[in-house]
Motif scaffolding. Structure first.
Motif, PDB file in Angstrom:
ATOM      1  N   ALA A  15     127.027  42.609  74.914  1.00 42.45           N
ATOM      2  CA  ALA A  15     125.563  42.490  74.920  1.00 42.45           C
ATOM      3  C   ALA A  15     125.026  42.390  76.346  1.00 42.45           C
ATOM      4  O   ALA A  15     123.959  42.938  76.659  1.00 42.45           O
ATOM      5  CB  ALA A  15     125.136  41.272  74.102  1.00 42.45           C
ATOM      6  N   ARG A  16     125.764  41.742  77.220  1.00 40.54           N
ATOM      7  CA  ARG A  16     125.329  41.605  78.620  1.00 40.54           C
ATOM      8  C   ARG A  16     125.419  42.944  79.353  1.00 40.54           C
ATOM      9  O   ARG A  16     124.540  43.291  80.150  1.00 40.54           O
ATOM     10  CB  ARG A  16     126.176  40.542  79.314  1.00 40.54           C
ATOM     11  N   TRP A  18     125.251  45.870  77.834  1.00 39.84           N
ATOM     12  CA  TRP A  18     124.224  46.708  77.216  1.00 39.84           C
ATOM     13  C   TRP A  18     122.851  46.426  77.828  1.00 39.84           C
ATOM     14  O   TRP A  18     122.068  47.348  78.064  1.00 39.84           O
ATOM     15  CB  TRP A  18     124.209  46.504  75.708  1.00 39.84           C
ATOM     16  N   GLU A  19     122.563  45.161  78.124  1.00 46.39           N
ATOM     17  CA  GLU A  19     121.303  44.816  78.787  1.00 46.39           C
ATOM     18  C   GLU A  19     121.138  45.600  80.088  1.00 46.39           C
ATOM     19  O   GLU A  19     120.039  46.012  80.430  1.00 46.39           O
ATOM     20  CB  GLU A  19     121.266  43.323  79.144  1.00 46.39           C
ATOM     21  N   ARG A  20     122.216  45.785  80.799  1.00 46.24           N
ATOM     22  CA  ARG A  20     122.178  46.470  82.097  1.00 46.24           C
ATOM     23  C   ARG A  20     122.040  47.979  81.931  1.00 46.24           C
ATOM     24  O   ARG A  20     121.316  48.618  82.687  1.00 46.24           O
ATOM     25  CB  ARG A  20     123.442  46.119  82.887  1.00 46.24           C
ATOM     26  N   ARG A  22     121.200  49.851  79.042  1.00 46.78           N
ATOM     27  CA  ARG A  22     120.353  50.369  77.962  1.00 46.78           C
ATOM     28  C   ARG A  22     119.180  51.200  78.466  1.00 46.78           C
ATOM     29  O   ARG A  22     118.799  52.188  77.870  1.00 46.78           O
ATOM     30  CB  ARG A  22     119.834  49.214  77.111  1.00 46.78           C
ATOM     31  N   ASP A  23     118.570  50.789  79.555  1.00 52.08           N
ATOM     32  CA  ASP A  23     117.386  51.455  80.097  1.00 52.08           C
ATOM     33  C   ASP A  23     117.773  52.856  80.595  1.00 52.08           C
ATOM     34  O   ASP A  23     118.474  52.997  81.587  1.00 52.08           O
ATOM     35  CB  ASP A  23     116.812  50.611  81.233  1.00 52.08           C
ATOM     36  N   ASP A  71     120.616  50.219  69.674  1.00 50.04           N
ATOM     37  CA  ASP A  71     120.904  48.856  70.107  1.00 50.04           C
ATOM     38  C   ASP A  71     121.970  48.233  69.209  1.00 50.04           C
ATOM     39  O   ASP A  71     122.783  47.433  69.670  1.00 50.04           O
ATOM     40  CB  ASP A  71     119.635  48.005  70.077  1.00 50.04           C
TER      41      ASP A  71
END
Length: 145
Positions: A15-16, A18-20, A22-23, A71
């Motif tokens: 999840a961490r 993916w946060e980076r 995803r954009d 997501d």
């Protein structure tokens, strides 16, 4: 059809990571080869169909279209619309899978494309090392706990 596949284990939760990543417009924030990026027509960076227009550190320009983003499954799929590389029909997927043993992340980046046979080995090697592996190595450095 040429194929590239690179995988890596990143020692932080999926999840961490993916946060980076995803954009779709966020490559310059984590990939060392990317100088700047913008989404055309002011569309949201997570809208399937949006186009990112970005420049590499060496000045080369690439345009890519977002084909899929989840997501839930932590993946994005995109195609190259314009590139200085001698290839066509390029489709790539960047996918993360949680590793529950140690709360780590399995990262996969793959692509398929058409090219002249004489160019295939160089393109596969270059994309695999200079794009995919370079991205994973940068994420590991940036997200190290």
């Amino acid at each position: 059809m040429a194929r590239v596949y690179i995988s890596s284990v990143i020692d932080v939760p999926a999840a961490r990571v993916w946060e980076r990543i995803r954009d779709f417009n966020g490559l310059p924030r984590w990939h060392p080869a990317i100088r700047d990026s913008r989404i055309e027509n002011g569309e949201p960076a997570d809208k399937v169909g949006c186009v990112r227009d970005f420049y590499l550190q060496n000045g080369d320009r690439i345009r890519e279209r977002l084909l899929g983003l989840s997501d839930y499954d932590m993946f994005c799929t995109y195609s190259i619309l314009e590139s200085p590389m001698p290839l066509t029909d390029y489709i790539a997927t960047l996918r993360l899978t949680p590793i529950t043993d140690g709360d780590r992340c399995f990262a996969e980046w793959s692509a398929e494309f058409e090219c002249d046979e004489a160019e295939e080995e160089g393109l596969v090697t270059g994309i695999g090392s200079d794009v995919f592996q370079a991205g994973f190595s940068a994420l590991k450095r940036q997200l190290a706990i």
